[in-house]
Motif scaffolding. Structure first.
Motif, short mmCIF file in Angstrom:
data_model
loop_
_atom_site.label_atom_id
_atom_site.label_comp_id
_atom_site.label_asym_id
_atom_site.label_seq_id
_atom_site.Cartn_x
_atom_site.Cartn_y
_atom_site.Cartn_z
N LYS A 193 48.94 9.13 20.37
CA LYS A 193 48.14 8.45 21.38
C LYS A 193 46.95 9.28 21.85
O LYS A 193 45.84 8.76 22.03
N LYS A 194 47.16 10.58 22.07
CA LYS A 194 46.06 11.43 22.52
C LYS A 194 44.93 11.42 21.50
O LYS A 194 43.75 11.37 21.85
N LEU A 195 45.30 11.50 20.22
CA LEU A 195 44.30 11.51 19.15
C LEU A 195 43.54 10.19 19.10
O LEU A 195 42.30 10.18 19.08
N ALA A 196 44.27 9.08 19.09
CA ALA A 196 43.64 7.76 19.00
C ALA A 196 42.78 7.46 20.23
O ALA A 196 41.80 6.72 20.14
N SER A 197 43.16 8.03 21.38
CA SER A 197 42.38 7.82 22.61
C SER A 197 41.16 8.72 22.68
O SER A 197 40.29 8.52 23.52
N ARG A 198 41.09 9.72 21.82
CA ARG A 198 39.98 10.67 21.83
C ARG A 198 38.82 10.24 20.93
O ARG A 198 37.65 10.40 21.29
N ILE A 199 39.14 9.69 19.78
CA ILE A 199 38.12 9.45 18.75
C ILE A 199 37.29 8.21 19.06
O ILE A 199 37.82 7.10 19.22
N ILE A 200 35.99 8.42 19.13
CA ILE A 200 35.03 7.38 19.51
C ILE A 200 34.60 6.55 18.30
O ILE A 200 34.39 7.10 17.21
N VAL A 201 34.49 5.25 18.51
CA VAL A 201 33.99 4.35 17.47
C VAL A 201 32.73 3.67 17.98
O VAL A 201 32.74 3.02 19.02
N SER A 202 31.63 3.81 17.23
CA SER A 202 30.39 3.10 17.55
C SER A 202 30.16 2.04 16.49
O SER A 202 29.78 2.36 15.36
N GLU A 203 30.41 0.80 16.86
CA GLU A 203 30.20 -0.29 15.90
C GLU A 203 28.72 -0.50 15.62
O GLU A 203 28.34 -0.92 14.53
N LYS A 204 27.88 -0.20 16.60
CA LYS A 204 26.45 -0.36 16.42
C LYS A 204 25.89 0.66 15.45
O LYS A 204 25.10 0.32 14.55
N LEU A 205 26.29 1.92 15.61
CA LEU A 205 25.77 2.99 14.75
C LEU A 205 26.61 3.20 13.51
O LEU A 205 26.23 3.99 12.63
N LYS A 206 27.76 2.53 13.44
CA LYS A 206 28.71 2.70 12.34
C LYS A 206 29.15 4.16 12.23
O LYS A 206 29.13 4.77 11.16
N LEU A 207 29.54 4.71 13.37
CA LEU A 207 29.98 6.10 13.44
C LEU A 207 31.39 6.18 14.02
O LEU A 207 31.76 5.39 14.90
N VAL A 208 32.15 7.14 13.53
CA VAL A 208 33.44 7.50 14.11
C VAL A 208 33.34 8.99 14.42
O VAL A 208 33.11 9.80 13.53
N TYR A 209 33.49 9.34 15.70
CA TYR A 209 33.25 10.72 16.12
C TYR A 209 34.42 11.26 16.94
O TYR A 209 34.88 10.61 17.88
N CYS A 210 34.88 12.44 16.58
CA CYS A 210 35.92 13.11 17.36
C CYS A 210 35.29 14.25 18.16
O CYS A 210 34.83 15.23 17.59
N PRO A 211 35.23 14.12 19.49
CA PRO A 211 34.64 15.17 20.32
C PRO A 211 35.58 16.36 20.50
O PRO A 211 36.74 16.18 20.85
N ILE A 212 35.09 17.55 20.22
CA ILE A 212 35.84 18.78 20.44
C ILE A 212 35.19 19.52 21.59
O ILE A 212 34.03 19.92 21.48
N PRO A 213 35.88 19.71 22.70
CA PRO A 213 35.29 20.43 23.84
C PRO A 213 34.79 21.81 23.43
O PRO A 213 35.42 22.49 22.63
N LYS A 214 33.66 22.20 23.97
CA LYS A 214 33.00 23.48 23.71
C LYS A 214 32.38 23.55 22.32
O LYS A 214 32.10 24.63 21.81
N ALA A 215 32.17 22.37 21.70
CA ALA A 215 31.53 22.33 20.38
C ALA A 215 30.52 21.18 20.35
O ALA A 215 30.54 20.33 19.46
N ALA A 216 29.63 21.16 21.35
CA ALA A 216 28.55 20.17 21.44
C ALA A 216 29.05 18.75 21.66
O ALA A 216 28.34 17.79 21.36
N SER A 217 30.25 18.59 22.21
CA SER A 217 30.77 17.24 22.42
C SER A 217 29.95 16.46 23.44
O SER A 217 29.73 15.25 23.28
N SER A 218 29.44 17.14 24.48
CA SER A 218 28.62 16.44 25.48
C SER A 218 27.31 15.95 24.85
O SER A 218 26.81 14.88 25.20
N THR A 219 26.78 16.73 23.93
CA THR A 219 25.54 16.36 23.25
C THR A 219 25.72 15.06 22.47
O THR A 219 24.90 14.14 22.56
#
Length: 345
Positions: free
Chosen positions: A84-110
């Motif tokens: 659940k933590k993993l699935a709740s973390r990974i972002i899906v952008s249907e508009k940009l066709k991107l799947v992104y996993c944010p890692i804190p302290k590795a440009a995730s805010s950017t």
């Protein structure tokens, strides 16, 4: 016979090195994008050719490559949703066709800033909103049924990526940001002290404000109040405490990067490195379209100043702490191609 076997293994090694180097050099060539959709589609196909679509747990790459090559593996939507933590973390952008996993302290805010901006979210600049799934305005893997999730993770229409960081500087950046630079009376400092010392469960306390339950908890444990009012933990104390924690109990800001992004079950197309952010980001910008309106926001633009951890490495890291970090986070070093030697990436 022994000489023959050595020769065969040497030949295999040379072939893999040449293949990895070839992929890296091909990957450095980008085709400029225009605003029209045909060029965008062509550009995405070019990115697809650059990055291997097949992943496996064994990294194969040349020493200079930041493009990981993995053999094809089955993607199970049920398995992903079971974490659940993993699935709740990974972002899906249907508009940009991107799947992104944010890692804190590795440009995730950017990347959250950029994705929310391109999605047309009104308060895209609000990092507090961006960091909470309930207020970010984004979709996550957990929002999809198993079958649709599998389609997204296996479809060539979607580009799956993340950015990682050298475990040494990531650990130092976390310490500086959460323990040295935060005000001791702030709820955020108290929360991270709780996570560091194992007082609080991050599943229960989802935000930085102290609830009445938390306050009562603190009152019942006066020794904890005493610790919070006492000296800040040193970097040595921070590292020694973190490296004794169980992986599943670690706060996401210092948990192993391969684990919080599910490298064992998610077939990522590209893993960039913070140390080469502007260069590696071109892969993602090329996928988006890289028009004049799309650029990688600087830290000043998003209002998230750097901790300057790279500059302060020598002052904080010694051989004993480096040993503890590389022992606890050995998979991150190995999978992402970081050198155990201080200062090498």
């Amino acid at each position: 016979m022994k000489t023959f076997h050595v020769g065969i293994w040497l030949l295999v090694f040379v072939c893999l090195a040449v293949l990895g180097d070839l992929i890296w050099h091909v990957g450095r060539t980008y085709i400029p994008s225009e605003n029209d959709s045909s060029d965008k589609i062509h550009n995405r196909e070019t990115v697809r050719k650059i990055i291997s679509e097949n992943w496996c747990p064994c990294r194969q790459q040349s020493s200079n490559s930041r493009h990981l090559i993995w053999r094809q593996k089955h993607v199970s939507g049920r398995t992903v949703l079971s974490r659940k933590k993993l699935a709740s973390r990974i972002i899906v952008s249907e508009k940009l066709k991107l799947v992104y996993c944010p890692i804190p302290k590795a440009a995730s805010s950017t990347w959250k800033y950029l994705i929310r901006q391109q999605e047309g979210i009104e308060d895209y600049w609000n990092l507090t909103a961006a960091n909470s799934p309930t207020t970010s305005g984004l979709k996550y893997l957990v929002d999809y049924p198993s079958e649709e999730l599998e389609r997204i993770l296996t479809s060539p229409e979607y580009f799956k990526f993340t950015f990682v960081r050298n475990p040494y500087t990531r650990m130092l950046s976390c310490y500086l940001d959460k323990f040295q630079n935060k005000k001791k009376e702030s709820s955020e400092y108290k929360k991270f002290m709780g996570h560091l010392l194992g007082w609080w469960d991050e599943n229960v306390f989802e935000n930085y404000s102290l609830s009445s339950e938390e306050k009562n908890f603190m009152k019942k444990h006066k020794f904890q109040n005493k610790i919070l009012k006492g000296p800040r933990p040193s970097f040595s104390q921070f590292v020694r405490t973190v490296t004794r924690q169980k992986r599943d109990r670690m706060n996401e800001h210092w948990a192993p990067q391969w684990h919080i992004c599910g490298m064992d079950i998610i077939p990522y197309d590209f893993v960039g490195k913070l140390e080469h952010l502007e260069e590696d980001a071109q892969v993602i910008l090329s996928w988006i379209g890289n028009s004049s309106s799309v650029h990688l926001p600087a830290s000043e633009e998003i209002g998230f100043p750097s901790t300057e951890s790279r500059v302060l490495e020598d002052a904080f890291l010694d051989i004993n702490l480096m040993f503890l970090i590389r022992k606890a986070f050995a998979p991150d070093f190995k999978i992402f191609g970081y050198n155990f030697v201080h200062g090498n990436i």
